[in-house]
Design an enzyme around this catalytic site. Structure first.
Site, PDB file in Angstrom:
ATOM      1  N   SER A 148      25.965  73.688  61.205  1.00 65.11           N
ATOM      2  CA  SER A 148      25.483  74.980  60.714  1.00 65.11           C
ATOM      3  C   SER A 148      25.019  75.850  61.881  1.00 65.11           C
ATOM      4  O   SER A 148      25.795  76.124  62.792  1.00 65.11           O
ATOM      5  CB  SER A 148      24.379  74.756  59.673  1.00 65.11           C
ATOM      6  OG  SER A 148      24.163  75.925  58.918  1.00 65.11           O
ATOM      7  N   ASP A 278      31.871  73.915  50.355  1.00 64.46           N
ATOM      8  CA  ASP A 278      30.727  74.555  51.029  1.00 64.46           C
ATOM      9  C   ASP A 278      30.457  75.924  50.405  1.00 64.46           C
ATOM     10  O   ASP A 278      31.322  76.797  50.403  1.00 64.46           O
ATOM     11  CB  ASP A 278      31.030  74.708  52.518  1.00 64.46           C
ATOM     12  CG  ASP A 278      29.808  75.075  53.344  1.00 64.46           C
ATOM     13  OD1 ASP A 278      28.864  75.666  52.786  1.00 64.46           O
ATOM     14  OD2 ASP A 278      29.793  74.765  54.547  1.00 64.46           O
ATOM     15  N   HIS A 306      27.875  72.014  51.956  1.00 67.15           N
ATOM     16  CA  HIS A 306      27.435  72.388  53.306  1.00 67.15           C
ATOM     17  C   HIS A 306      26.650  71.265  53.982  1.00 67.15           C
ATOM     18  O   HIS A 306      26.704  71.126  55.201  1.00 67.15           O
ATOM     19  CB  HIS A 306      26.562  73.651  53.216  1.00 67.15           C
ATOM     20  CG  HIS A 306      26.194  74.221  54.547  1.00 67.15           C
ATOM     21  ND1 HIS A 306      27.119  74.765  55.409  1.00 67.15           N
ATOM     22  CD2 HIS A 306      24.986  74.324  55.180  1.00 67.15           C
ATOM     23  CE1 HIS A 306      26.513  75.192  56.503  1.00 67.15           C
ATOM     24  NE2 HIS A 306      25.231  74.934  56.394  1.00 67.15           N
TER      25      HIS A 306
END
Length: 337
Positions: A148, A278, A306
């Site tokens: 991320s 995601d 995610h």
């Protein structure tokens, strides 16, 4: 019954009752303390040791296991509002003789937080380089992993400090333009249109908002008790003002597409792992990376969101190990040719 025997049972029962009552009280009254104890216990069980490193007056907090050897060390960069312990689920499935380092990102957990610091993606990459220099991790090129926000930083790091690393793993990284808006991006657009930026979905302040965030980040639906949700919120609330400031910094024009802007400078073999479902950062970002990084290996995980590290830790660990083994084999073949 003999009084002495009766007393023995009473004492034994009382001895057992104390930790049970303490656990129940912690669960009901101080769930955040229970969460901290949980991470402390998990670190000890996996052999991860916590250390601090200082660069001038700046302090980094990190955990590590193993020592540098013939295989590359692995440095792991966590995502927005997380901490070094988020990697424990993957550490569990990695060999104990691998040298692993998990660092708290700038401003997070035990690493220094300063209003004067540069929290842009390039600013964070610079701080991570200072950390690497502090612990002399770059005596030999290492493998860099980021997820991320940490994936965005990892990609920029690979572009700015290519001599430090031998390979790269990006797990659903931020910093890319997307051809398809995710659910999270749509929520952000709605917030901007309504000029309401107080309730950012990734910065919960109630158990209900925490539950919504978990649903947003994870395809797998974990059943989390209300008290644990409360504990997770209690741990985060003191940091929410910082998280808001950081969030606005990393979605600013300077950082929003940092990874994309630096892709052409990434010259090391790169692995991309992305959850197909995601809802935070759309999986189409994987195609963007594959089209722009020469030696790029893409793995799309079905039935995964995610939070790849949490949802598919064993698979993720295996993919990283297989990638490193492939690179090692290719390197040996080049030497023998």
């Amino acid at each position: 019954m003999d009084p002495d025997v009766l007393n023995m049972f009473v004492i034994a029962g009382g001895t057992l009752a104390i930790p049970i009552l303490a656990f129940v009280a912690s669960f009901l009254l101080w769930p955040s303390a229970l969460i901290r104890i949980y991470y402390w216990y998990w670190r000890r069980a996996l052999g991860m040791q916590v250390r601090y490193a200082n660069y001038d007056d700046y302090q980094f907090c990190y955990s590590y296991r193993g020592r540098p050897g013939y295989r590359p060390s692995i440095l792991m960069l966590h995502g927005f509002s997380a901490h070094k312990d988020m990697w424990l689920s993957i550490v569990k499935f990695l060999p104990k003789n691998l040298h692993l380092v998990c660092v708290d990102m700038p401003g997070h957990e035990g690493t220094t937080r300063s209003d004067l610091d540069d929290y842009s993606i390039s600013g964070q990459a610079k701080r991570i380089h200072e950390f690497v220099e502090c612990i002399r991790l770059n005596r030999r090129p290492f493998h860099l992993v980021g997820t991320s926000m940490g994936g965005n930083v990892a990609g920029v790091y690979a572009a700015q400090y290519p001599e430090d690393i031998c390979s790269l793993t990006l797990i659903c990284p931020a910093g890319l333009p997307s051809t398809t808006d995710s659910k999270f991006i749509k929520q952000l657009r709605e917030m901007q249109e309504s000029k309401c930026i107080d309730r950012i979905p990734l910065i919960p302040s109630t158990p209900e908002e925490m539950s919504d965030m978990l649903k947003l980040c994870s395809y797998v639906r974990f059943k989390v008790p209300q008290q644990i949700l409360q504990g997770l919120v209690d741990v985060r609330i003191p940091h929410n003002d910082f998280y808001r400031k950081l969030f606005l910094e990393i979605v600013d024009e300077k950082s929003r597409h940092s990874l994309y802007e630096n892709m052409s400078k990434i010259k090391v073999p790169t692995q991309v792992i992305w959850g197909k479902q995601d809802q935070v950062l759309d999986v189409s970002g994987a195609s963007v990376l594959a089209s722009n990084i020469p030696d790029c290996h893409v793995y799309i995980l079905e039935n995964c969101g995610h939070s790849v590290v949490v949802e598919r830790p064993r698979k993720t660990a295996n993919l990283i190990l297989e990638f490193l083994a492939l690179l090692h084999s290719m390197d040996n073949n080049k030497k023998q040719a």
